[in-house]
Design a protein around this motif. Structure first.
Motif, PDB file in Angstrom:
ATOM      1  N   HIS A 155       1.967  -3.688   4.113  1.00  0.00           N
ATOM      2  CA  HIS A 155       1.040  -3.530   5.235  1.00  0.00           C
ATOM      3  C   HIS A 155       0.371  -4.854   5.579  1.00  0.00           C
ATOM      4  O   HIS A 155       0.219  -5.716   4.720  1.00  0.00           O
ATOM      5  CB  HIS A 155      -0.063  -2.521   4.881  1.00  0.00           C
TER       6      HIS A 155
ATOM      7  N   SER B  81       4.725   0.597   0.510  1.00  0.00           N
ATOM      8  CA  SER B  81       5.226  -0.134   1.672  1.00  0.00           C
ATOM      9  C   SER B  81       4.306  -1.317   1.960  1.00  0.00           C
ATOM     10  O   SER B  81       3.146  -1.324   1.589  1.00  0.00           O
ATOM     11  CB  SER B  81       5.314   0.792   2.894  1.00  0.00           C
TER      12      SER B  81
ATOM     13  N   GLU C  51       1.819  -0.653   8.907  1.00  0.00           N
ATOM     14  CA  GLU C  51       2.946  -0.954   8.044  1.00  0.00           C
ATOM     15  C   GLU C  51       3.865  -1.956   8.729  1.00  0.00           C
ATOM     16  O   GLU C  51       4.160  -1.840   9.913  1.00  0.00           O
ATOM     17  CB  GLU C  51       3.725   0.326   7.739  1.00  0.00           C
TER      18      GLU C  51
ATOM     19  N   THR D  30       4.529  -4.135  13.442  1.00  0.00           N
ATOM     20  CA  THR D  30       3.783  -2.904  13.179  1.00  0.00           C
ATOM     21  C   THR D  30       3.942  -2.003  14.390  1.00  0.00           C
ATOM     22  O   THR D  30       4.068  -2.484  15.519  1.00  0.00           O
ATOM     23  CB  THR D  30       2.279  -3.170  12.947  1.00  0.00           C
TER      24      THR D  30
ATOM     25  N   LYS E  66       7.437  -3.450   9.311  1.00  0.00           N
ATOM     26  CA  LYS E  66       8.861  -3.084   9.224  1.00  0.00           C
ATOM     27  C   LYS E  66       9.682  -4.259   9.729  1.00  0.00           C
ATOM     28  O   LYS E  66       9.316  -4.913  10.699  1.00  0.00           O
ATOM     29  CB  LYS E  66       9.152  -1.866  10.090  1.00  0.00           C
TER      30      LYS E  66
ATOM     31  N   LYS F  48       0.869  -1.176   0.000  1.00  0.00           N
ATOM     32  CA  LYS F  48       0.000   0.000   0.000  1.00  0.00           C
ATOM     33  C   LYS F  48       0.908   1.229   0.000  1.00  0.00           C
ATOM     34  O   LYS F  48       1.726   1.379   0.913  1.00  0.00           O
ATOM     35  CB  LYS F  48      -0.895   0.003   1.233  1.00  0.00           C
ATOM     36  N   ASN F  49       0.776   2.062  -1.007  1.00  0.00           N
ATOM     37  CA  ASN F  49       1.590   3.283  -1.131  1.00  0.00           C
ATOM     38  C   ASN F  49       3.093   3.002  -1.052  1.00  0.00           C
ATOM     39  O   ASN F  49       3.849   3.727  -0.412  1.00  0.00           O
ATOM     40  CB  ASN F  49       1.203   4.313  -0.063  1.00  0.00           C
TER      41      ASN F  49
ATOM     42  N   ASP G 170      -6.775  -2.050   7.770  1.00  0.00           N
ATOM     43  CA  ASP G 170      -5.323  -1.857   7.733  1.00  0.00           C
ATOM     44  C   ASP G 170      -4.791  -1.858   9.163  1.00  0.00           C
ATOM     45  O   ASP G 170      -5.137  -1.007   9.971  1.00  0.00           O
ATOM     46  CB  ASP G 170      -4.982  -0.540   7.033  1.00  0.00           C
TER      47      ASP G 170
END
Length: 85
Positions: free
Chosen positions: A13, A11, A27, A38, A29, A8-9, A24
């Motif tokens: 998710h 990155s 994100e 997240t 990482k 999403k955009n 959602d």
């Protein structure tokens, strides 16, 4: 319960699949130890650890968070089935 891991955009998710809309959850990482986490100010945080074998990376994740504890098993595409521990 089903989860999705999708872009999403630009990155990656984590989403919880809903009837009409997917929620959602934040994100994902990568940490130094290789886990995906997240970081949410409002709402629960989640941690995913890849527990699939060496040749099948991304097929199975151990998920832990405030409201879930179990395993995500890849079904098809970006969809994962949740199995409670």
């Amino acid at each position: 319960m089903k989860f999705l891991i999708k872009v999403k955009n630009g990155s990656v998710h984590l989403f919880r699949q809903g009837d009409w809309l997917d929620e959602d959850l934040g994100e994902l990482k990568k940490t130094i130890s290789g886990k995906l986490v997240t970081k949410n100010f409002f709402g629960p945080n989640y941690e995913l650890e890849d527990i699939s074998g060496f040749f099948s990376k991304g097929q199975k994740y151990k998920i832990s968070g405030d409201d879930v504890e179990g395993v995500l098993v890849k079904e098809r595409g970006d969809r994962y089935k949740y199995i409670e521990e």
